[in-house]
Design an enzyme around this catalytic site. Structure first.
Site, PDB file in Angstrom:
ATOM      1  N   ASP A   1     -31.595  32.808   9.387  1.00  0.00           N
ATOM      2  CA  ASP A   1     -30.329  32.961   9.707  1.00  0.00           C
ATOM      3  C   ASP A   1     -30.016  34.577   9.659  1.00  0.00           C
ATOM      4  OD1 ASP A   1     -28.890  30.482   9.978  1.00  0.00           O
ATOM      5  OD2 ASP A   1     -28.873  30.210   7.714  1.00  0.00           O
ATOM      6  N   LEU A   2     -30.524  35.161   8.783  1.00  0.00           N
ATOM      7  CA  LEU A   2     -30.193  36.621   8.731  1.00  0.00           C
ATOM      8  C   LEU A   2     -30.899  37.225  10.000  1.00  0.00           C
ATOM      9  CD1 LEU A   2     -30.925  37.134   4.832  1.00  0.00           C
ATOM     10  CD2 LEU A   2     -28.661  37.116   6.243  1.00  0.00           C
TER      11      LEU A   2
END
Length: 404
Positions: free
Chosen positions: A180-181
């Site tokens: 996600d990051l």
């Protein structure tokens, strides 16, 4: 086009971002743009808001307004407006926002935005200068492009878990939602590139990235071990697969990490520990990698004779990179972390003064070195800016089209 009511400054001051995303990848991308000075307007489902508002524990705040610390981690420097995008009013307000915006960030499953009436083609009709950042789980096309994606699923599918953990038979996820990051970071840098291109062409772009592409994109040397070398990498715990000694080692009272990345460093490190640097098993890096178990056994036998802090001082004293393994609380108490602006204070309307993890990028003047640091705004309450955002749109008088 901007009418940001705050005093924010930064390279993206004057840029307006509409954040339609939920969970982490998209919100992280939008937050990074907000950290750079953009005005970020977060559009949320009425009554419930972003999914992460309910992710916990831990929750903080009064019993009648519990706030998720997860939500706080990825939504600083934003405003919140509630819109039901299935209603006429919601679609109308979003249409006005699109016309006024420079960037739109979304991470719906592929096709959802189209069904809401805001396909890439429609968005370009509304605002030809709009940069659309679209983040998916496994890509927007291809045989599995329609799959929904959550971080741990993507970590497994993209091979990252097979590289992480104590051994090959214990695949382990990374301790933060790294897919996600990374997707958020890739989305943000794609947006910046498209905004730069827009200065030349006058037109926006569609920027697409995914959790899958973001993880595969950072395989680095582990990827080329297979694509070029024909070797399938496997997890080997806290040691580097191609450099030795490079990893975590036990001392008398704890663990430290050391990185010996050259023959010169090896000679100094071996001399400090009393290991024969010319032992054929350890004479060069390839030999040390091949004989890593024996090498690690000799290293830890010596390190066990003194405390971690003693060895850190000794190893650092001969110029070898080394370090402790800190807990999260120790990281945020560390003077070096605070000196880098990695902790920011905000005044939250419910929680009062709180500290959040800060942005990783700093800006300074190349001549006098003066650093530009602007204040940060707290993550918003759900619908906190319903009235102010609508009032801003009304003030544009139908002249919403972005001009930045």
């Amino acid at each position: 086009m901007s009418a940001d009511p705050t005093d924010g400054v930064g390279p993206l001051t004057g840029i307006v971002v509409v954040d339609l995303s939920r969970a982490l990848a998209g919100p992280h991308a939008a937050m990074l743009l907000g950290d750079l000075g953009a005005r970020v307007i977060k559009v949320e489902q009425p009554g419930t808001g972003d999914d992460t508002r309910s992710w916990g524990p831990p929750f903080v705040g009064p019993e009648d307004e519990r706030i998720s610390t997860y939500f706080l981690s990825c939504n600083r420097n934003k405003e919140s407006i509630e819109l039901d995008l299935k209603s006429d009013d919601g679609r109308d307000v979003l249409t006005r926002l699109v016309r006024a915006a420079d960037v739109l960030v979304e991470n719906f499953r592929p096709g959802v935005l189209d069904r809401l009436g805001f396909s890439a083609e429609r968005l370009a009709e509304l605002n030809p200068r709009l940069v659309l950042c679209s983040i998916s789980g496994f890509g927007h096309d291809g045989p599995e492009g329609g799959r929904s994606g959550y971080d741990q699923i993507a970590q497994g599918e993209a091979g990252l878990m097979s590289l992480t953990g104590p051994s090959a038979d214990q695949p382990t996820k990374v301790g933060v939602p790294i897919g996600d990051l990374l997707a958020g970071m890739n989305g943000a840098y794609g947006v910046l590139s498209a905004l730069y291109e827009r200065e030349r062409t006058g037109r926006g772009r569609v920027v697409r990235t995914s959790l899958l592409s973001s993880i595969v994109g950072v395989h680095a040397f582990q990827g080329t071990r297979w694509t070029v070398g024909g070797e399938v990498p496997k997890a080997i715990g806290n040691h580097h697969p191609s450099i030795a000694p490079y990893g975590a080692y036990a001392c008398a009272d704890g663990m430290l990490q050391v990185a010996v990345a050259s023959q010169g460093q090896w000679a100094k490190f071996a001399g400090l520990l009393g290991i024969d640097a010319d032992d054929p098993r350890f004479a060069d890096n390839a030999a040390r990698v091949t004989n890593r178990p024996a090498l690690n056994q000799e290293i830890e036998a010596v390190l066990a004779t003194a405390s971690r802090d003693t060895w850190l001082e000794r190893i650092d004293g001969i110029g070898i990179p080394c370090g402790a393994i800190r807990t999260i609380d120790q990281v945020y108490e560390w003077d070096q972390v605070r000196s880098q602006g990695l902790v920011v204070g905000v005044d939250h309307p419910v929680l009062g003064k709180v500290e959040l993890p800060g942005p990783a990028v700093r800006f300074s003047d190349p001549v006098d070195g003066a650093e530009t640091r602007h204040g940060h705004r707290p993550p918003p309450r759900l619908g906190e800016h319903n009235d102010s955002v609508r009032a801003w749109l009304d003030s544009l008088g139908g002249e919403e089209t972005a001009t930045a």
